[in-house]
Structures are given as C-alpha cells and as structure tokens.
Design a protein around this motif. Structure first.
Motif, PDB file in Angstrom:
ATOM      1  N   ALA A  79     -52.538  -4.496 -56.877  1.00 43.34           N
ATOM      2  CA  ALA A  79     -53.099  -5.506 -57.781  1.00 43.34           C
ATOM      3  C   ALA A  79     -52.444  -6.860 -57.539  1.00 43.34           C
ATOM      4  CB  ALA A  79     -52.918  -5.068 -59.233  1.00 43.34           C
ATOM      5  N   THR A  80     -51.151  -6.868 -57.314  1.00 43.16           N
ATOM      6  CA  THR A  80     -50.438  -8.117 -57.050  1.00 43.16           C
ATOM      7  C   THR A  80     -50.948  -8.777 -55.769  1.00 43.16           C
ATOM      8  OG1 THR A  80     -48.460  -7.301 -58.175  1.00 43.16           O
ATOM      9  CG2 THR A  80     -48.151  -9.118 -56.632  1.00 43.16           C
ATOM     10  N   VAL A  81     -51.129  -7.990 -54.732  1.00 41.03           N
ATOM     11  CA  VAL A  81     -51.632  -8.529 -53.463  1.00 41.03           C
ATOM     12  C   VAL A  81     -53.015  -9.150 -53.648  1.00 41.03           C
ATOM     13  CG1 VAL A  81     -52.461  -7.875 -51.157  1.00 41.03           C
ATOM     14  CG2 VAL A  81     -50.248  -7.060 -51.966  1.00 41.03           C
ATOM     15  N   PHE A  82     -53.870  -8.495 -54.437  1.00 41.35           N
ATOM     16  CA  PHE A  82     -55.230  -8.984 -54.630  1.00 41.35           C
ATOM     17  C   PHE A  82     -55.341 -10.031 -55.741  1.00 41.35           C
ATOM     18  CE2 PHE A  82     -56.736  -4.665 -52.923  1.00 41.35           C
ATOM     19  CZ  PHE A  82     -56.799  -5.148 -51.630  1.00 41.35           C
ATOM     20  N   GLY A  83     -54.264 -10.216 -56.497  1.00 38.66           N
ATOM     21  CA  GLY A  83     -54.297 -11.206 -57.570  1.00 38.66           C
ATOM     22  C   GLY A  83     -55.147 -10.772 -58.750  1.00 38.66           C
ATOM     23  N   VAL A  84     -55.165  -9.475 -59.038  1.00 38.82           N
ATOM     24  CA  VAL A  84     -55.941  -8.948 -60.160  1.00 38.82           C
ATOM     25  C   VAL A  84     -55.023  -8.143 -61.074  1.00 38.82           C
ATOM     26  CG1 VAL A  84     -58.080  -8.862 -58.823  1.00 38.82           C
ATOM     27  CG2 VAL A  84     -56.634  -6.826 -58.951  1.00 38.82           C
ATOM     28  N   THR A 108     -44.198 -12.534 -52.549  1.00 42.00           N
ATOM     29  CA  THR A 108     -45.112 -11.409 -52.765  1.00 42.00           C
ATOM     30  C   THR A 108     -44.411 -10.087 -52.461  1.00 42.00           C
ATOM     31  OG1 THR A 108     -47.019 -12.785 -52.234  1.00 42.00           O
ATOM     32  CG2 THR A 108     -47.328 -10.405 -52.127  1.00 42.00           C
ATOM     33  N   GLN A 109     -43.729 -10.002 -51.342  1.00 44.14           N
ATOM     34  CA  GLN A 109     -43.035  -8.756 -51.002  1.00 44.14           C
ATOM     35  C   GLN A 109     -41.881  -8.512 -51.966  1.00 44.14           C
ATOM     36  OE1 GLN A 109     -44.047  -6.346 -48.914  1.00 44.14           O
ATOM     37  NE2 GLN A 109     -42.391  -5.161 -49.810  1.00 44.14           N
TER      38      GLN A 109
END
Length: 151
Positions: A79-84, A108-109
């Motif tokens: 979800a964090t990677v996709f921004g959702v 991000t990582q």
C-alpha cells in the motif's frame, strides 16, 4: 499414454471459511487482483514492485494470482509503494486511481522496513510506546545539530 495426451493436475481449490487452513481463499484472490491492477496502472513491473517491498518477482506474482496469502506487514508495504490505504485492497469497490507520481525517495524503503519491524513486535505495550515515541519525534522540529547530523 503419450506425453502430449497427459493433462496437468488441477490446482487446489480456493476455499472460503476454512480458517484453520492456511490455503488461499477467494479474498486472497481479490487482494491479488487489486495489487496487480494498481501495479499496472502505475506502469510498474513485478520486479520493480517486488524490489520495493523486499520479495522476489515470483513471490509478487503468487500474491497477484492469489495463490499465496499476503501478510499484513507486506500488505502495508505494498500500500505504501502504491500510495493507497491498505483497506483499499479489502472492499468491493474498484481499485482507487493511482497517484500521478510515485514516491521515489530512499525513505520508501525505510518506511517498509519500519512497518515490517513494527509488525514483528508482539508486545502491545511496546508498540504503543513506539507510537508515542514516533509522535513526539514528529511533533518537534529538529535542532540545528540534529539537522546537520541526520541525513
């Protein structure tokens, strides 16, 4: 029987309601489809997403087809990677629109690592203490010494 006439065994059925079994369910398939849809909307390869969340491309593929369950900590990372929001993977509404830009910072990582580490803390009191600490850190501006020392 010749090799051309042999059929492959059918995959195991997707079962719902058997919570004692760790087999994938139709809910896992739904989550996987949403992961795949968001990945495609953002024009990312399986390898790119897999690297960002710390798994192999084949493992991400298994998530996308619903043959492997996604752990909560991994779903948070995805979800964090996709921004959702992680809940966006759980409802019957169509997947949310992808953000126009992806977070590409090294943070991000770090965030993925933090979520995984937080998820591994079993003691609820320690989790609460960590959340309180993070809130206090976020609430105050860094001093000039911290600003020069911290990356």
């Amino acid at each position: 029987m010749s090799m051309t006439h042999m059929s492959m065994p059918a995959p195991p059925p997707v079962r719902d309601g058997d919570h004692n079994n760790r087999a994938a369910t139709s809910s896992d398939v739904m989550v996987g489809r949403r992961i795949k849809a968001l990945r495609r909307k953002q024009r990312l390869t399986q390898k790119q997403v897999a690297q960002k969340i710390g798994v192999t491309a084949p493992q991400l593929h298994r998530y996308e087809v619903g043959s492997t369950r996604v752990a909560a900590s991994r779903l948070l990372a995805i979800a964090t990677v996709f921004g959702v929001h992680p809940a966006d993977f759980m409802n019957d509404a169509p997947p949310p629109p992808a953000p126009q830009t992806l977070p590409t910072s090294p943070d991000t990582q770090d965030l993925v690592t933090l979520v995984e580490m937080f998820s591994s803390i079993g003691d609820h009191r320690r989790r609460l203490a960590l959340v309180a600490f993070a809130r206090s850190m976020a609430a105050r501006a860094p001093t000039s010494v911290e600003a020069t020392v911290m990356p």
